[in-house]
Design a protein around this motif. Structure first.
Motif, short mmCIF file in Angstrom:
data_model
loop_
_atom_site.label_atom_id
_atom_site.label_comp_id
_atom_site.label_asym_id
_atom_site.label_seq_id
_atom_site.Cartn_x
_atom_site.Cartn_y
_atom_site.Cartn_z
N GLU A 178 2.70 9.24 -6.27
CA GLU A 178 3.40 10.50 -6.02
C GLU A 178 4.46 10.77 -7.07
O GLU A 178 4.69 11.92 -7.47
CB GLU A 178 4.03 10.46 -4.62
N LEU A 179 5.09 9.70 -7.55
CA LEU A 179 6.15 9.87 -8.55
C LEU A 179 5.61 10.22 -9.94
O LEU A 179 6.39 10.51 -10.84
CB LEU A 179 6.99 8.59 -8.63
N THR A 180 4.31 10.18 -10.13
CA THR A 180 3.77 10.66 -11.41
C THR A 180 3.88 12.17 -11.51
O THR A 180 3.81 12.73 -12.62
CB THR A 180 2.30 10.25 -11.57
N ILE A 181 4.05 12.83 -10.36
CA ILE A 181 4.18 14.29 -10.33
C ILE A 181 5.57 14.71 -9.87
O ILE A 181 6.22 15.55 -10.49
CB ILE A 181 3.12 14.91 -9.40
N ALA A 182 6.03 14.11 -8.78
CA ALA A 182 7.34 14.46 -8.21
C ALA A 182 8.45 13.66 -8.87
O ALA A 182 8.22 12.61 -9.49
CB ALA A 182 7.33 14.20 -6.70
N ALA A 216 0.83 -1.20 0.00
CA ALA A 216 0.00 0.00 0.00
C ALA A 216 0.86 1.25 0.00
O ALA A 216 0.55 2.24 -0.68
CB ALA A 216 -0.93 -0.01 1.21
N GLU A 217 1.95 1.23 0.74
CA GLU A 217 2.86 2.38 0.77
C GLU A 217 3.55 2.55 -0.58
O GLU A 217 3.73 3.69 -1.06
CB GLU A 217 3.89 2.20 1.88
N CYS A 218 3.91 1.46 -1.23
CA CYS A 218 4.54 1.54 -2.55
C CYS A 218 3.55 2.08 -3.59
O CYS A 218 3.94 2.80 -4.50
CB CYS A 218 5.07 0.17 -2.96
N ASN A 219 2.28 1.72 -3.43
CA ASN A 219 1.27 2.26 -4.34
C ASN A 219 1.17 3.77 -4.17
O ASN A 219 1.05 4.51 -5.16
CB ASN A 219 -0.08 1.60 -4.06
N ARG A 220 1.24 4.25 -2.94
CA ARG A 220 1.20 5.70 -2.69
C ARG A 220 2.39 6.39 -3.34
O ARG A 220 2.24 7.43 -4.00
CB ARG A 220 1.19 5.97 -1.19
N VAL A 221 3.57 5.81 -3.17
CA VAL A 221 4.78 6.41 -3.74
C VAL A 221 4.72 6.38 -5.26
O VAL A 221 5.14 7.34 -5.92
CB VAL A 221 6.02 5.68 -3.20
N LYS A 222 4.21 5.30 -5.83
CA LYS A 222 4.07 5.22 -7.29
C LYS A 222 3.24 6.39 -7.81
O LYS A 222 3.59 7.02 -8.80
CB LYS A 222 3.42 3.89 -7.66
N VAL A 271 13.34 7.14 -3.28
CA VAL A 271 13.26 6.56 -4.63
C VAL A 271 13.09 7.71 -5.62
O VAL A 271 12.21 8.55 -5.45
CB VAL A 271 12.07 5.59 -4.77
N THR A 272 13.93 7.75 -6.62
CA THR A 272 13.76 8.75 -7.68
C THR A 272 12.85 8.20 -8.76
O THR A 272 12.70 6.98 -8.91
CB THR A 272 15.11 9.13 -8.30
N ARG A 273 12.24 9.12 -9.50
CA ARG A 273 11.38 8.69 -10.61
C ARG A 273 12.19 7.89 -11.61
O ARG A 273 11.72 6.87 -12.14
CB ARG A 273 10.74 9.89 -11.30
N ALA A 327 -1.81 4.78 -15.75
CA ALA A 327 -1.60 5.43 -17.05
C ALA A 327 -0.95 6.80 -16.92
O ALA A 327 -0.46 7.35 -17.91
CB ALA A 327 -2.92 5.55 -17.80
N ARG A 328 -0.97 7.38 -15.71
CA ARG A 328 -0.36 8.69 -15.53
C ARG A 328 1.16 8.62 -15.35
O ARG A 328 1.82 9.67 -15.31
CB ARG A 328 -0.96 9.39 -14.30
N ILE A 329 1.70 7.43 -15.23
CA ILE A 329 3.16 7.32 -15.10
C ILE A 329 3.81 7.94 -16.33
O ILE A 329 3.52 7.54 -17.46
CB ILE A 329 3.57 5.85 -14.94
#
Length: 419
Positions: A244-248, A236-242, A266-268, A310-312
């Motif tokens: 977040e990385l679509t923007i950050a 669940a935490e990795c899903n949140r970070v995923k 983790v960098t994008r 799809a936003r990745i």
């Protein structure tokens, strides 16, 4: 106020939108918050200790009465087990659809005039018929089934996409779909060519790739019995970070271990390196789908994206490199199919007048031809009002839940989701 309901039940998440009648027109579809503050609820059903059927993850770690991934199983002769009882997958999908319908009716004060439910583009008449029968059994008789790729295209068109022919790239939680759509003579989208998909690849695989990176980084610190709570919440935490990385360009996986809080940065770029082979496979399959229909990429007007992952940015990057056409993605692609379903439902209730242009030879002709959307014409197995669909060639014994189960479900539809 009269309204229509758009419903998208995916393998991992379910979303709903409503459009309300305003005079002779309809409002833009609005998202219905189905569970707490979330617009998407897990496509999970479980039998509670009191025998009631609940929607969402159970509060305990006991998963014996829980079932998931049932959408992809529709059409399978082997039933799923729920609380030790066999249950056809289409019955589970119908139960979830009924839960959403009743939940929305509690908000709106009445039932929807029409419901459009999206389904995988690769479904044929047999699977649609199974689901129609299951919906009919639960008194959901105003439901039109449409391929998810069509509802995705309808949503993009409402936001200004002017194209006639497009490829749809739908990246779900555990599945990927690629299909082609085009406008017909009536101005509505329909699928053509051969839809293709990957039934074992989706956004949850990206979560797992990031989780594996975290496990490798923390090493033995993450393996002890005291770290069990952190391991349980890692995905669940990795899903949140995923997300977040679509923007950050950088985000931290935050966990609480016995020694205290830890952060794994983790960098994008690092994350995209982890998932690049999987994303490349989806793009290659989309290109293959285009060629299999006898088209060149240049003949497309665009690529329409849907699905939570799809936003990745890597998805758009690889699609743009492979297909020299615009790539369209909405602000929240996880809601695209449900939004398009509500737009299609507006047409079920108030179909647009026929164009004077010639219609295909298979369409009704003459002054007496009913002005209904092409979607109904394309699904001859769609049950007409007051007339159940033909029985499928395989009969599966339906789930006989305890008598209190559906009563408790019906009473709980207006309350907040539990578990």
């Amino acid at each position: 106020m009269p309204y229509v309901l758009g419903l998208d039940i995916g393998n991992t998440g379910t979303a709903a939108t409503v459009a309300r009648r305003r005079g002779e027109s309809w409002t833009r579809p609005e998202v219905v918050t189905l569970g707490g503050r979330s617009a998407v609820v897990p496509s999970v059903l479980h039998l509670a200790p009191d025998g009631s059927l609940r929607v969402g993850e159970p509060a305990t770690e006991d998963r014996s009465g829980t079932t998931r991934d049932f959408v992809s199983r529709v059409g399978d002769d082997v039933p799923l087990l729920l609380g030790g009882e066999p249950c056809p997958p289409e019955t589970l999908v119908a139960e979830l659809a009924a839960w959403v319908s009743h939940r929305v009716s509690a908000y709106e004060g009445e039932f929807a005039e029409a419901v459009v439910l999206s389904h995988p583009a690769g479904w044929g008449p047999h699977r649609r018929d199974l689901l129609h029968r299951a919906l009919w059994t639960l008194d959901l008789r105003n439901v039109t089934l449409l391929p998810r790729t069509v509802t995705v295209a309808e949503s993009h068109a409402a936001r200004g996409f002017p194209g006639t022919t497009a490829a749809v790239y739908a990246l779900g939680g555990t599945t990927f779909e690629a299909a082609l759509v085009r406008r017909n003579a009536r101005g509505r989208y329909e699928t053509f060519g051969l839809p293709q998909g990957l039934g074992t690849l989706g956004g949850t695989d990206f979560d797992e790739a990031l989780a594996e990176h975290v496990r490798a980084t923390l090493g033995r610190e993450f393996t002890g019995a005291e770290a069990q709570p952190a391991r349980y919440g890692l995905l669940a935490e990795c899903n949140r970070v995923k997300r977040e990385l679509t923007i950050a360009t950088e985000a931290d996986v935050m966990l609480t271990l016995p020694g205290g809080p830890v952060r794994v940065p983790v960098t994008r770029a690092r994350f995209e390196d982890m998932i690049r082979p999987a994303v490349r496979a989806t793009v290659d399959l989309l290109v293959q789908t285009v060629h299999s229909a006898g088209l060149t990429p240049a003949q497309l007007d665009g690529v329409l994206l849907a699905g939570g992952s799809a936003r990745i940015p890597l998805v758009t990057e690889l699609l743009t490199a492979a297909l020299p056409v615009p790539v369209e993605v909405e602000p929240d692609p996880q809601l695209t199919a449900a939004t398009g379903a509500a737009l299609a439902a507006c047409q079920v209730v108030s179909p647009r007048p026929r164009r004077p242009a010639p219609v295909p030879a298979t369409a009704p002709v003459g002054d007496a031809a009913p002005a209904v959307p092409t979607w109904r014409d394309a699904e001859p197995d769609h049950p007409r009002h007051g007339e159940p669909p033909a029985r499928p060639p395989v009969r599966i014994t339906p789930l006989n839940l305890p008598k209190a189960s559906r009563l408790a479900l019906a009473r709980g539809r207006g309350r907040d989701r539990e578990g």
